[in-house]
Design a protein around this motif. Structure first.
Motif, short mmCIF file in Angstrom:
data_model
loop_
_atom_site.label_atom_id
_atom_site.label_comp_id
_atom_site.label_asym_id
_atom_site.label_seq_id
_atom_site.Cartn_x
_atom_site.Cartn_y
_atom_site.Cartn_z
N ALA A 1 48.96 23.46 79.25
CA ALA A 1 50.23 24.12 78.97
C ALA A 1 50.25 24.69 77.56
CB ALA A 1 51.38 23.14 79.18
N ALA A 2 49.82 23.88 76.58
CA ALA A 2 49.80 24.33 75.20
C ALA A 2 48.87 25.53 75.03
CB ALA A 2 49.36 23.19 74.29
N LEU A 3 47.69 25.45 75.64
CA LEU A 3 46.72 26.55 75.55
C LEU A 3 47.29 27.82 76.15
CD1 LEU A 3 43.85 27.59 74.96
CD2 LEU A 3 43.18 26.77 77.23
N GLY A 4 47.89 27.71 77.34
CA GLY A 4 48.48 28.88 77.99
C GLY A 4 49.57 29.51 77.16
N CYS A 5 50.43 28.68 76.57
CA CYS A 5 51.52 29.19 75.73
C CYS A 5 50.99 29.91 74.49
CB CYS A 5 52.45 28.05 75.32
SG CYS A 5 53.41 27.34 76.68
N LEU A 6 49.95 29.35 73.87
CA LEU A 6 49.38 29.97 72.67
C LEU A 6 48.73 31.30 73.00
CD1 LEU A 6 47.87 26.84 70.87
CD2 LEU A 6 49.89 28.16 70.21
N ILE A 7 48.04 31.36 74.13
CA ILE A 7 47.44 32.63 74.55
C ILE A 7 48.52 33.67 74.79
CG2 ILE A 7 46.10 33.79 76.35
CD1 ILE A 7 44.61 31.15 76.78
N MET A 8 49.60 33.26 75.46
CA MET A 8 50.71 34.17 75.71
C MET A 8 51.33 34.64 74.40
SD MET A 8 52.52 35.78 78.01
CE MET A 8 52.06 34.94 79.53
N ALA A 9 51.43 33.73 73.45
CA ALA A 9 52.07 34.06 72.17
C ALA A 9 51.27 35.08 71.38
CB ALA A 9 52.24 32.78 71.34
N PHE A 10 49.97 34.87 71.26
CA PHE A 10 49.17 35.70 70.37
C PHE A 10 48.55 36.92 71.04
CE2 PHE A 10 49.19 31.52 68.23
CZ PHE A 10 49.79 31.92 67.04
N VAL A 11 48.43 36.89 72.37
CA VAL A 11 47.89 38.05 73.08
C VAL A 11 49.01 39.02 73.47
CG1 VAL A 11 46.73 38.83 75.19
CG2 VAL A 11 45.85 36.85 73.95
N ALA A 12 50.10 38.47 74.01
CA ALA A 12 51.18 39.32 74.52
C ALA A 12 52.43 39.34 73.65
CB ALA A 12 51.55 38.87 75.93
N ASN A 13 52.60 38.31 72.81
CA ASN A 13 53.81 38.18 71.98
C ASN A 13 55.07 38.15 72.84
OD1 ASN A 13 55.28 37.91 69.60
ND2 ASN A 13 55.46 40.12 69.26
N TRP A 14 54.98 37.41 73.94
CA TRP A 14 56.13 37.25 74.83
C TRP A 14 56.63 35.81 74.82
CZ3 TRP A 14 56.17 40.19 80.15
CH2 TRP A 14 56.30 41.56 79.91
N PRO A 15 57.93 35.59 75.01
CA PRO A 15 58.53 34.25 74.95
C PRO A 15 58.43 33.49 76.28
CG PRO A 15 60.25 35.85 75.31
CD PRO A 15 58.97 36.64 75.18
N VAL A 16 57.20 33.33 76.76
CA VAL A 16 56.99 32.74 78.09
C VAL A 16 56.26 31.41 77.99
CG1 VAL A 16 55.92 33.09 80.35
CG2 VAL A 16 56.94 35.03 79.15
N GLY A 17 56.77 30.41 78.68
CA GLY A 17 56.11 29.11 78.74
C GLY A 17 55.22 29.01 79.96
N LEU A 18 54.04 28.41 79.78
CA LEU A 18 53.11 28.22 80.89
C LEU A 18 52.77 26.75 81.04
CD1 LEU A 18 52.20 31.06 79.29
CD2 LEU A 18 50.60 31.14 81.19
#
Length: 429
Positions: free
Chosen positions: A58-75
């Motif tokens: 979950a943490a890895l997915g959220c960090l990838i979403m944060a720095f690749v897409a800059n979207w406020p999405v939790g995984l």
């Protein structure tokens, strides 16, 4: 630094708002920390290792979403996908959990290829809305059956296959209490309704002497070694479980894409006629699946509950970073996860099932060539105890009905391809 990374001013947000949004999303999806080990643990996987894998994925997915897409999405590992992994692929079809992890890995690779080549968008446009909605609703029915079994509300019966269990038993009573507690809290818009329900029933169980409280509530994280890099990719290839991989990919495609678009619309991240970062968000979601399979958990995906964070003002990847940090902090609460009984997580499964069944409203009930395949999809999942069978029968029946009623030209090639793959799978069995 935060301004440079996430462009807060451009998105009309502040650090305080993003922190609050991240906390809001986390408390709405934190229940997966306790539910996922319970579900995957039925396959023989080490529950403590799955707990760690869940938090890290979950943490890895959220960090990838944060720095690749800059979207406020939790995984996090997806509900429904974890049930398919445990109860269909392993329990029903007889594959090992290592092979199931291998199938998740391959589906992640395919997911990336589909996203990069544009096939994912082609699939989404080509699969009928009624069938897409039926898949979600059918998984909800499947989760409800699993919830009933895990707490004893639904039991085996030789004459009728299944029947109601002992309503006076503690597990059933506590499960029902937990379900209504979650439903009532949700009615009053309590963000952590599911998490509160799980923890409340766990505490009540201990007070009644049905389970033991841990000697400590905080500890160093357990070892992830029992699940880390334990996937068996070659075993999957040798077995040729094409339908398993196909189902993983289809559910991942529709579920993740729908969630991302929903969150993006709520946070105004896809303004009409302007460039957006949906492609990067889809790519981030795809990468997260690979990471989860390597760590030792079922498919990691974007969570619908991220809309709660968007409603709280989350507009950038900083929200996702906050979610990731909170998942990492959750690693130190493994003793709590280890004592949660199945009848404490059953209410969560049942409640999530009720949310998924809302997809019924998207089915076109006035057109029989749409509604009949959708109904078959929904019914066959619990009746055959297999999400794969439900999807396969749904797609095949859709093509048959539309061809025989003179609507062949209206069938998108994507639907025909999926139906053909399932026919091939049944033929080769």
């Amino acid at each position: 630094m935060l301004e440079a990374l996430f462009k807060l001013k451009q998105h009309n947000t502040t650090v305080k708002t993003e922190l609050l949004a991240g906390l809001t999303t986390f408390i709405t999806i934190a229940y997966i920390i306790f539910v996922n080990p319970q579900i995957l643990g039925t396959t023989g996987m080490d529950k403590n290792a799955v707990f760690v894998a869940t938090c890290l994925a979950a943490a890895l997915g959220c960090l990838i979403m944060a720095f690749v897409a800059n979207w406020p999405v939790g995984l996090a590992p997806g509900m429904g996908l974890n049930a398919y992994f445990a109860f269909t692929v392993v329990a029903h079809m007889g594959y090992s959990w290592q092979q199931a992890l291998g199938a998740v890995f391959i589906s992640g690779v395919l997911f990336i290829l589909l996203t990069a080549t544009g096939v994912r968008a082609w699939l989404i446009k080509g699969i009928p809305v009624s069938l897409r909605s039926a898949i979600v609703a059918g998984i909800g029915m499947f989760l409800a059956l699993i919830a009933g079994e895990s707490c004893g509300l639904v039991v085996e019966n030789k004459a009728t296959l299944v029947t109601i269990g002992d309503l006076t038993s503690y597990p059933v009573l506590l499960a029902l209490l937990g379900f209504f507690l979650i439903a009532i809290l949700d009615y009053y818009r309590i963000k952590a309704a599911i998490l509160i329900g799980i923890l409340s029933i766990t505490l009540l169980s201990a007070l009644l002497g049905l389970s033991e409280m841990p000697s400590q509530f905080v500890s160093m994280p357990p070892s992830i070694a029992p699940t880390f890099l334990q996937l068996d990719v070659l075993g999957v290839l040798n077995k040729g479980i094409i339908n398993v991989i196909l189902v993983f990919v289809l559910v991942e495609v529709f579920d993740a894409t729908g969630v991302l678009i929903g969150v993006a619309k709520r946070a105004n991240l896809m303004p009409e006629g302007q460039p957006n970062r949906l492609g990067k968000a889809l790519f981030a979601d795809s990468i997260a699946i690979l990471g989860g399979s390597l760590l030792g958990t079922s498919s990691t995906t974007s969570y619908t509950e991220s809309i709660a964070g968007a409603q709280a003002g989350g507009r950038t990847g900083l929200t996702a970073v906050v979610i990731a940090v909170l998942f990492l902090l959750a690693l130190f609460f493994a003793p709590i996860a280890s004592i949660i009984p199945p009848y404490a997580t059953a209410p969560a499964l049942l409640f999530v099932a009720t949310l998924m069944l809302r997809e019924f409203v998207e089915i076109n009930w006035l057109e029989s060539t749409e509604s009949i395949p959708a109904v078959l999809t929904v019914l066959m999942m619990p009746f055959t105890y297999s999400i794969a069978e439900g999807i396969g029968i749904g797609f095949i029946s859709y093509v048959i009905l539309n061809v025989c009623t003179g609507k062949f030209k209206q069938i998108h090639p994507a639907t025909i391809c999926v139906a053909a793959l399932f026919v091939l799978r049944y033929t080769l069995e």
